[in-house]
Design a protein around this motif. Structure first.
Motif, PDB file in Angstrom:
ATOM      1  N   LEU A   1       0.836  -1.216   0.000  1.00 52.46           N
ATOM      2  CA  LEU A   1       0.000   0.000   0.000  1.00 52.46           C
ATOM      3  C   LEU A   1       0.866   1.260   0.000  1.00 52.46           C
ATOM      4  N   MET A   2       1.930   1.250   0.801  1.00 51.24           N
ATOM      5  CA  MET A   2       2.838   2.409   0.844  1.00 51.24           C
ATOM      6  C   MET A   2       3.543   2.589  -0.503  1.00 51.24           C
ATOM      7  N   LEU A   3       3.926   1.480  -1.120  1.00 50.65           N
ATOM      8  CA  LEU A   3       4.558   1.549  -2.435  1.00 50.65           C
ATOM      9  C   LEU A   3       3.588   2.111  -3.477  1.00 50.65           C
ATOM     10  N   ALA A   4       2.316   1.684  -3.419  1.00 49.69           N
ATOM     11  CA  ALA A   4       1.312   2.181  -4.368  1.00 49.69           C
ATOM     12  C   ALA A   4       1.087   3.677  -4.177  1.00 49.69           C
ATOM     13  N   VAL A   5       1.014   4.116  -2.913  1.00 45.21           N
ATOM     14  CA  VAL A   5       0.841   5.559  -2.631  1.00 45.21           C
ATOM     15  C   VAL A   5       2.049   6.341  -3.145  1.00 45.21           C
ATOM     16  N   ALA A   6       3.241   5.811  -2.925  1.00 49.32           N
ATOM     17  CA  ALA A   6       4.460   6.491  -3.388  1.00 49.32           C
ATOM     18  C   ALA A   6       4.492   6.584  -4.911  1.00 49.32           C
ATOM     19  N   ILE A   7       4.086   5.525  -5.597  1.00 48.48           N
ATOM     20  CA  ILE A   7       4.080   5.536  -7.067  1.00 48.48           C
ATOM     21  C   ILE A   7       3.074   6.551  -7.585  1.00 48.48           C
ATOM     22  N   VAL A   8       1.880   6.594  -7.002  1.00 46.43           N
ATOM     23  CA  VAL A   8       0.858   7.565  -7.423  1.00 46.43           C
ATOM     24  C   VAL A   8       1.349   8.985  -7.178  1.00 46.43           C
ATOM     25  N   ALA A   9       1.962   9.224  -6.015  1.00 48.70           N
ATOM     26  CA  ALA A   9       2.484  10.558  -5.703  1.00 48.70           C
ATOM     27  C   ALA A   9       3.594  10.947  -6.675  1.00 48.70           C
ATOM     28  N   TYR A  10       4.476   9.994  -6.991  1.00 52.13           N
ATOM     29  CA  TYR A  10       5.564  10.269  -7.936  1.00 52.13           C
ATOM     30  C   TYR A  10       5.013  10.624  -9.316  1.00 52.13           C
ATOM     31  N   LEU A  11       4.066   9.841  -9.802  1.00 51.36           N
ATOM     32  CA  LEU A  11       3.505  10.105 -11.123  1.00 51.36           C
ATOM     33  C   LEU A  11       2.769  11.431 -11.171  1.00 51.36           C
ATOM     34  N   LYS A  12       2.057  11.751 -10.092  1.00 52.01           N
ATOM     35  CA  LYS A  12       1.350  13.024 -10.043  1.00 52.01           C
ATOM     36  C   LYS A  12       2.346  14.194 -10.036  1.00 52.01           C
ATOM     37  N   GLY A  13       3.416  14.055  -9.251  1.00 52.06           N
ATOM     38  CA  GLY A  13       4.450  15.098  -9.200  1.00 52.06           C
ATOM     39  C   GLY A  13       5.178  15.225 -10.531  1.00 52.06           C
ATOM     40  N   ALA A  14       5.485  14.090 -11.170  1.00 55.16           N
ATOM     41  CA  ALA A  14       6.163  14.117 -12.465  1.00 55.16           C
ATOM     42  C   ALA A  14       5.276  14.781 -13.507  1.00 55.16           C
ATOM     43  N   SER A  15       3.993  14.516 -13.431  1.00 51.36           N
ATOM     44  CA  SER A  15       3.061  15.143 -14.370  1.00 51.36           C
ATOM     45  C   SER A  15       3.032  16.653 -14.172  1.00 51.36           C
ATOM     46  N   ALA A  16       3.051  17.095 -12.916  1.00 54.30           N
ATOM     47  CA  ALA A  16       3.046  18.536 -12.624  1.00 54.30           C
ATOM     48  C   ALA A  16       4.324  19.193 -13.126  1.00 54.30           C
ATOM     49  N   VAL A  17       5.458  18.504 -12.921  1.00 56.67           N
ATOM     50  CA  VAL A  17       6.739  19.044 -13.384  1.00 56.67           C
ATOM     51  C   VAL A  17       6.754  19.120 -14.905  1.00 56.67           C
ATOM     52  N   MET A  18       6.261  18.077 -15.566  1.00 60.08           N
ATOM     53  CA  MET A  18       6.220  18.085 -17.032  1.00 60.08           C
ATOM     54  C   MET A  18       5.326  19.219 -17.534  1.00 60.08           C
ATOM     55  N   THR A  19       4.188  19.421 -16.880  1.00 59.67           N
ATOM     56  CA  THR A  19       3.299  20.507 -17.275  1.00 59.67           C
ATOM     57  C   THR A  19       4.002  21.847 -17.111  1.00 59.67           C
ATOM     58  N   GLU A  20       4.740  22.018 -16.016  1.00 63.07           N
ATOM     59  CA  GLU A  20       5.472  23.262 -15.787  1.00 63.07           C
ATOM     60  C   GLU A  20       6.547  23.460 -16.856  1.00 63.07           C
ATOM     61  N   TRP A  21       7.264  22.405 -17.192  1.00 58.78           N
ATOM     62  CA  TRP A  21       8.295  22.499 -18.235  1.00 58.78           C
ATOM     63  C   TRP A  21       7.672  22.842 -19.579  1.00 58.78           C
ATOM     64  N   GLU A  22       6.563  22.188 -19.894  1.00 60.15           N
ATOM     65  CA  GLU A  22       5.898  22.468 -21.160  1.00 60.15           C
ATOM     66  C   GLU A  22       5.429  23.912 -21.221  1.00 60.15           C
ATOM     67  N   LEU A  23       4.939  24.442 -20.109  1.00 56.69           N
ATOM     68  CA  LEU A  23       4.505  25.832 -20.058  1.00 56.69           C
ATOM     69  C   LEU A  23       5.693  26.768 -20.243  1.00 56.69           C
ATOM     70  N   THR A  24       6.802  26.456 -19.590  1.00 54.88           N
ATOM     71  CA  THR A  24       8.018  27.265 -19.736  1.00 54.88           C
ATOM     72  C   THR A  24       8.510  27.219 -21.178  1.00 54.88           C
ATOM     73  N   ASP A  25       8.501  26.030 -21.771  1.00 51.53           N
ATOM     74  CA  ASP A  25       8.908  25.902 -23.177  1.00 51.53           C
ATOM     75  C   ASP A  25       7.991  26.697 -24.086  1.00 51.53           C
ATOM     76  N   ALA A  26       6.704  26.651 -23.835  1.00 52.93           N
ATOM     77  CA  ALA A  26       5.743  27.381 -24.672  1.00 52.93           C
ATOM     78  C   ALA A  26       5.976  28.885 -24.559  1.00 52.93           C
ATOM     79  N   LYS A  27       6.258  29.358 -23.351  1.00 52.94           N
ATOM     80  CA  LYS A  27       6.529  30.794 -23.166  1.00 52.94           C
ATOM     81  C   LYS A  27       7.813  31.197 -23.886  1.00 52.94           C
ATOM     82  N   ALA A  28       8.840  30.379 -23.748  1.00 53.87           N
ATOM     83  CA  ALA A  28      10.113  30.666 -24.419  1.00 53.87           C
ATOM     84  C   ALA A  28       9.933  30.653 -25.935  1.00 53.87           C
ATOM     85  N   TYR A  29       9.161  29.702 -26.435  1.00 54.68           N
ATOM     86  CA  TYR A  29       8.908  29.619 -27.872  1.00 54.68           C
ATOM     87  C   TYR A  29       8.147  30.852 -28.357  1.00 54.68           C
TER      88      TYR A  29
END
Length: 140
Positions: free
Chosen positions: A16-44
Protein backbone atom coordinates in the motif's frame (compact mmCIF):
# COMPACT_ATOMS: atom_id res chain seq x y z
CA UNK A 1 -12.06 -10.65 12.53
CA UNK A 2 -8.80 -10.33 10.88
CA UNK A 3 -9.04 -10.20 7.11
CA UNK A 4 -5.30 -10.36 6.53
CA UNK A 5 -3.33 -13.16 8.17
CA UNK A 6 -0.49 -12.00 10.46
CA UNK A 7 2.49 -13.01 8.32
CA UNK A 8 1.21 -10.97 5.36
CA UNK A 9 0.20 -7.77 7.21
CA UNK A 10 3.55 -6.06 6.79
CA UNK A 11 3.72 -7.09 3.16
CA UNK A 12 0.27 -5.62 2.50
CA UNK A 13 1.17 -2.41 4.36
CA UNK A 14 4.41 -2.20 2.33
CA UNK A 15 2.53 -2.71 -0.94
CA UNK A 16 0.00 0.00 0.00
CA UNK A 17 2.84 2.41 0.84
CA UNK A 18 4.56 1.55 -2.43
CA UNK A 19 1.31 2.18 -4.37
CA UNK A 20 0.84 5.56 -2.63
CA UNK A 21 4.46 6.49 -3.39
CA UNK A 22 4.08 5.54 -7.07
CA UNK A 23 0.86 7.56 -7.42
CA UNK A 24 2.48 10.56 -5.70
CA UNK A 25 5.56 10.27 -7.94
CA UNK A 26 3.51 10.10 -11.12
CA UNK A 27 1.35 13.02 -10.04
CA UNK A 28 4.45 15.10 -9.20
CA UNK A 29 6.16 14.12 -12.46
CA UNK A 30 3.06 15.14 -14.37
CA UNK A 31 3.05 18.54 -12.62
CA UNK A 32 6.74 19.04 -13.38
CA UNK A 33 6.22 18.08 -17.03
CA UNK A 34 3.30 20.51 -17.27
CA UNK A 35 5.47 23.26 -15.79
CA UNK A 36 8.29 22.50 -18.23
CA UNK A 37 5.90 22.47 -21.16
CA UNK A 38 4.51 25.83 -20.06
CA UNK A 39 8.02 27.26 -19.74
CA UNK A 40 8.91 25.90 -23.18
CA UNK A 41 5.74 27.38 -24.67
CA UNK A 42 6.53 30.79 -23.17
CA UNK A 43 10.11 30.67 -24.42
CA UNK A 44 8.91 29.62 -27.87
CA UNK A 45 6.36 32.46 -27.99
CA UNK A 46 9.01 34.99 -26.92
CA UNK A 47 11.44 33.69 -29.55
CA UNK A 48 8.79 33.82 -32.26
CA UNK A 49 7.95 37.42 -31.31
CA UNK A 50 11.65 38.34 -31.44
CA UNK A 51 11.96 36.64 -34.84
CA UNK A 52 8.86 38.45 -36.13
CA UNK A 53 10.22 41.83 -35.00
CA UNK A 54 13.60 41.05 -36.55
CA UNK A 55 11.94 40.02 -39.83
CA UNK A 56 9.88 43.23 -39.90
CA UNK A 57 13.05 45.29 -39.40
CA UNK A 58 14.76 43.33 -42.17
CA UNK A 59 11.82 43.93 -44.50
CA UNK A 60 11.99 47.68 -43.79
CA UNK A 61 15.72 47.64 -44.56
CA UNK A 62 15.20 45.70 -47.81
CA UNK A 63 12.39 48.01 -48.90
CA UNK A 64 14.57 51.06 -48.19
CA UNK A 65 17.42 49.52 -50.20
CA UNK A 66 15.06 48.85 -53.10
CA UNK A 67 13.78 52.44 -52.94
CA UNK A 68 17.36 53.76 -52.88
CA UNK A 69 18.24 51.63 -55.92
CA UNK A 70 15.19 52.92 -57.78
CA UNK A 71 16.09 56.53 -56.95
CA UNK A 72 19.69 55.99 -58.08
CA UNK A 73 18.54 54.39 -61.32
CA UNK A 74 16.14 57.26 -62.01
CA UNK A 75 18.86 59.85 -61.35
CA UNK A 76 21.25 57.93 -63.63
CA UNK A 77 18.73 57.82 -66.46
CA UNK A 78 17.97 61.51 -66.04
CA UNK A 79 21.68 62.39 -66.08
CA UNK A 80 22.33 60.24 -69.15
CA UNK A 81 19.44 61.90 -71.00
CA UNK A 82 20.81 65.35 -70.12
CA UNK A 83 24.22 64.32 -71.50
CA UNK A 84 22.73 63.20 -74.81
CA UNK A 85 23.19 66.63 -76.42
CA UNK A 86 26.86 66.93 -75.51
CA UNK A 87 29.36 66.69 -78.31
CA UNK A 88 31.32 63.52 -78.82
CA UNK A 89 35.05 63.28 -78.29
CA UNK A 90 37.05 65.80 -80.20
CA UNK A 91 39.98 64.97 -82.42
CA UNK A 92 43.45 65.42 -80.95
CA UNK A 93 44.05 68.64 -82.89
CA UNK A 94 40.95 70.29 -81.38
CA UNK A 95 41.82 69.21 -77.83
CA UNK A 96 44.85 71.47 -77.78
CA UNK A 97 42.57 74.55 -77.89
CA UNK A 98 40.59 73.57 -74.76
CA UNK A 99 41.45 75.98 -71.98
CA UNK A 100 39.80 74.36 -68.93
CA UNK A 101 39.10 70.94 -67.64
CA UNK A 102 35.74 71.55 -66.01
CA UNK A 103 33.10 68.87 -66.06
CA UNK A 104 31.02 70.92 -68.48
CA UNK A 105 33.74 70.48 -71.10
CA UNK A 106 33.80 66.68 -70.91
CA UNK A 107 32.72 64.75 -73.97
CA UNK A 108 29.46 62.78 -73.94
CA UNK A 109 31.30 59.47 -73.60
CA UNK A 110 33.53 60.61 -70.75
CA UNK A 111 30.69 62.31 -68.87
CA UNK A 112 28.48 59.24 -69.33
CA UNK A 113 31.21 57.04 -67.96
CA UNK A 114 31.69 59.25 -64.90
CA UNK A 115 27.95 59.49 -64.26
CA UNK A 116 27.73 55.69 -64.49
CA UNK A 117 30.60 55.28 -62.03
CA UNK A 118 28.94 57.74 -59.68
CA UNK A 119 25.72 55.72 -59.83
CA UNK A 120 27.66 52.52 -59.18
CA UNK A 121 29.27 54.11 -56.13
CA UNK A 122 25.84 55.24 -54.91
CA UNK A 123 24.48 51.68 -55.30
CA UNK A 124 27.41 50.28 -53.32
CA UNK A 125 26.93 52.90 -50.63
CA UNK A 126 23.20 52.09 -50.38
CA UNK A 127 23.99 48.37 -50.10
CA UNK A 128 26.58 49.03 -47.40
CA UNK A 129 24.08 51.16 -45.50
CA UNK A 130 21.53 48.30 -45.70
CA UNK A 131 24.15 45.82 -44.45
CA UNK A 132 25.00 48.04 -41.49
CA UNK A 133 21.31 48.46 -40.69
CA UNK A 134 20.76 44.69 -40.82
CA UNK A 135 23.76 44.04 -38.57
CA UNK A 136 22.54 46.66 -36.08
CA UNK A 137 19.09 45.06 -36.05
CA UNK A 138 20.63 41.64 -35.33
CA UNK A 139 22.64 43.01 -32.41
CA UNK A 140 19.59 44.53 -30.70
Amino acid sequence: MNLIPAPYRWAVIGLLMLAVAIVAYLKGASAVMTEWELTDAKAYAAEMQRFKTQQENTNVTINQLQQDRTDISNRLQSALVSLHNRPSRMPETARAHIKGTAGSELSREDASFLVGESARADRLQAALKACYQYADDLQR
